[in-house]
Scaffold this active site. Structure first.
Site, PDB file in Angstrom:
ATOM      1  N   TYR A   1     -37.568  17.897  28.032  1.00 52.71           N
ATOM      2  CA  TYR A   1     -38.349  17.171  27.022  1.00 52.71           C
ATOM      3  C   TYR A   1     -37.589  15.952  26.511  1.00 52.71           C
ATOM      4  O   TYR A   1     -37.522  15.716  25.310  1.00 52.71           O
ATOM      5  CB  TYR A   1     -38.700  18.097  25.851  1.00 52.71           C
ATOM      6  CG  TYR A   1     -39.718  19.142  26.224  1.00 52.71           C
ATOM      7  CD1 TYR A   1     -41.052  18.791  26.375  1.00 52.71           C
ATOM      8  CD2 TYR A   1     -39.346  20.459  26.453  1.00 52.71           C
ATOM      9  CE1 TYR A   1     -41.995  19.731  26.738  1.00 52.71           C
ATOM     10  CE2 TYR A   1     -40.285  21.413  26.813  1.00 52.71           C
ATOM     11  CZ  TYR A   1     -41.610  21.034  26.953  1.00 52.71           C
ATOM     12  OH  TYR A   1     -42.536  21.966  27.310  1.00 52.71           O
TER      13      TYR A   1
ATOM     14  N   TYR B   1     -48.171  28.823  21.487  1.00 55.06           N
ATOM     15  CA  TYR B   1     -47.283  28.379  22.568  1.00 55.06           C
ATOM     16  C   TYR B   1     -46.863  29.603  23.365  1.00 55.06           C
ATOM     17  O   TYR B   1     -46.351  30.564  22.791  1.00 55.06           O
ATOM     18  CB  TYR B   1     -46.037  27.670  22.005  1.00 55.06           C
ATOM     19  CG  TYR B   1     -45.049  27.340  23.109  1.00 55.06           C
ATOM     20  CD1 TYR B   1     -45.240  26.216  23.912  1.00 55.06           C
ATOM     21  CD2 TYR B   1     -43.962  28.176  23.371  1.00 55.06           C
ATOM     22  CE1 TYR B   1     -44.367  25.932  24.949  1.00 55.06           C
ATOM     23  CE2 TYR B   1     -43.086  27.896  24.411  1.00 55.06           C
ATOM     24  CZ  TYR B   1     -43.291  26.776  25.190  1.00 55.06           C
ATOM     25  OH  TYR B   1     -42.429  26.499  26.226  1.00 55.06           O
TER      26      TYR B   1
ATOM     27  N   ASP C   1     -47.751  38.229  22.411  1.00 55.67           N
ATOM     28  CA  ASP C   1     -46.561  37.545  22.914  1.00 55.67           C
ATOM     29  C   ASP C   1     -45.527  37.573  21.787  1.00 55.67           C
ATOM     30  O   ASP C   1     -45.582  36.767  20.857  1.00 55.67           O
ATOM     31  CB  ASP C   1     -46.928  36.113  23.318  1.00 55.67           C
ATOM     32  CG  ASP C   1     -45.734  35.319  23.824  1.00 55.67           C
ATOM     33  OD1 ASP C   1     -44.596  35.829  23.737  1.00 55.67           O
ATOM     34  OD2 ASP C   1     -45.935  34.179  24.285  1.00 55.67           O
TER      35      ASP C   1
ATOM     36  N   LYS D   1     -36.500  35.915  24.689  1.00 56.52           N
ATOM     37  CA  LYS D   1     -35.638  35.298  23.677  1.00 56.52           C
ATOM     38  C   LYS D   1     -34.473  36.199  23.215  1.00 56.52           C
ATOM     39  O   LYS D   1     -33.424  36.154  23.824  1.00 56.52           O
ATOM     40  CB  LYS D   1     -36.480  34.812  22.498  1.00 56.52           C
ATOM     41  CG  LYS D   1     -37.448  33.663  22.869  1.00 56.52           C
ATOM     42  CD  LYS D   1     -36.882  32.304  22.575  1.00 56.52           C
ATOM     43  CE  LYS D   1     -37.573  31.153  23.251  1.00 56.52           C
ATOM     44  NZ  LYS D   1     -39.005  30.983  23.124  1.00 56.52           N
TER      45      LYS D   1
END
Ligand SMILES: *Cc1c(COP(=O)(O)O)cnc(C)c1O
Length: 420
Positions: free
Chosen positions: A19, A147, A241, A270
């Protein structure tokens, strides 16, 4: 700052950063060590990490218990393929995940990254219906502000407007990205939508309680109960999620516990390994798993990434679960929550601030418009902290071992930088 290290100068023309506009972006910050809640830079400066490497380093960096478990596994077997072979770290991990997750979430498929776990969950959902002889349930309903990853299938279910993926909108088969049912009226709207489209929907997918990378937006547990009711009423599967929210971040080990509802599939990643190695899991309920049991070989789950269930990563995850079982996080998260509230509240009065919100070990200052990231980052470095805004969102997700002083320095840095 002293000269950048030689490896950075020589490698920079060859690295493609995430990004990042490679023509104009400020150079990245060379970091050479980590310890506890700190990043140690090439020039010797130490920063308090307010992000925990995208929420992964829950127990802080270089936790001796995790390092020791990895070292022991490293000497025995760093990796082996998972097709046809079995190893203890993965089998222990799958059983332990079933133990700590609520209810019927008992069957873990282990992969390497969060996006891939979401893809697997989506595949499970589509194939579940096919295996039942139900055709046409191939689409997903996801939610604005969500997301779920950077790969193509996960981009499809991420918010096309707010998210990072609008460039690809023309490439991706359209899915249904709708408003979360924040209240009874919202529930009616989604109910009507599912009455019309339900027969083409494989699953609803949502980040429970906190939509993370899409903007750190919170919702109440009742929203998840509404989604469970609607999923049941319209016979669609529900995917939570928990890649961001899992492992204590919101105050309970999993965010879903605060709503008292279970999904049919949950994704984790994560903080799963405590931030040391990539690992993820898509964990299915008994019902979804049983839907794949058949005499037909084609009814098997068709997935198997090369590095799935990497033993070293699984050993780290087991060590991380030991630390969660010891339970210090249960006091640490409410403590950090209180310190974040105190420290960030004064930001409400600063110019340019739209909202301040805290949930568990997540503190958010939402601005009206995106700040100059390079300038803000430089300011944060001077103040001894590592904080990396997501567009208009300046947020803190420190390691759960961050001390009161650490959090005070982090929140103080945000107050100072935003006041300037
Ligand atoms: C980070 C994240 C993902 C993607 O995980 P990667 O490991 O970056 O592929 C998916 N869902 C949520 C909620 C996340 O926070």
């Amino acid at each position: 700052m002293t000269n950048p290290p030689d490896w950075l100068t020589r490698g920079a023309p060859h690295i493609w950063r995430p990004y990042t506009q490679m023509k104009t972006a400020a150079p990245p910050i060379p970091v050479v060590r980590t310890r506890g809640a700190k990043l140690i830079l090439a020039d010797g400066r130490e920063l308090i990490d307010g992000i925990a490497s995208w929420w992964t380093a829950a127990h802080g960096y270089n936790h001796p218990h995790i390092i020791e478990a990895m070292r022991a596994q490293l000497e025995k077997m760093p990796h082996v393929m998972f097709g046809g072979l079995a190893h203890e770290p993965a089998y222990v991990l799958a059983r332990r995940l079933a133990d700590v997750l609520p209810g019927a979430l008992n069957h873990a498929f282990l992969a390497e990254s969060g996006s891939v776990a979401v893809e697997i969950a989506m595949k499970m959902a589509v194939q579940f219906w096919l295996n039942q002889g139900v055709r046409g349930r191939t689409k997903f309903v996801s939610f604005r502000g969500g997301y779920h990853g950077d790969t193509f299938a996960t981009m499809m279910v991420s918010d096309p407007e707010e998210g990072m993926h609008k460039l690809f909108a023309d490439v991706l088969p359209a899915q249904h990205v709708v408003a979360l049912p924040y209240d009874d009226a919202g529930e009616k709207v989604l109910d009507a939508f599912l009455a019309e489209h339900g027969s083409e929907i494989a699953a609803l997918i949502v980040e429970p309680l906190v939509q993370g990378a899409g903007g750190m937006v919170f919702h109440e547990p009742e929203v998840l109960r509404r989604l469970r009711r609607l999923a049941d009423a319209h016979r669609v599967l529900l995917i939570f999620d928990e890649i961001f929210t899992g492992f204590g971040r919101t105050g309970s080990l999993f965010a879903m516990e605060q709503a008292g509802v279970e999904p049919d599939i949950v994704t984790l990643s994560k903080a799963l390994t405590g931030g040391v190695l990539p690992l993820s899991a898509a964990i299915a309920s008994d019902r979804v798993f049983d839907g794949f049991l058949s005499d037909d070989p084609l009814a098997a789950l068709m997935h198997g990434p090369t590095y799935m269930a990497n033993p070293l990563a699984c050993a780290a995850a087991n060590a991380s679960l030991d630390l969660f079982a010891q339970g210090a996080w249960r006091a640490d998260v409410p403590r950090i929550d209180a310190r974040l509230r105190e420290g960030l509240a004064p930001c409400r009065d600063l110019p340019g601030v739209k909202d301040v919100r805290v949930r568990g070990a997540i503190g958010v200052v939402e601005l009206h418009k995106a700040p100059d990231r390079a300038a803000l980052t430089a300011r944060f470095l001077d103040l001894g902290v590592w904080i990396r805004p997501l567009d208009r969102i300046v947020y803190l997700t420190p390691p759960l071992i961050a001390t009161d002083d650490d959090v005070a320095v982090l929140t103080g840095a945000i107050r100072t930088a935003l006041a300037a």
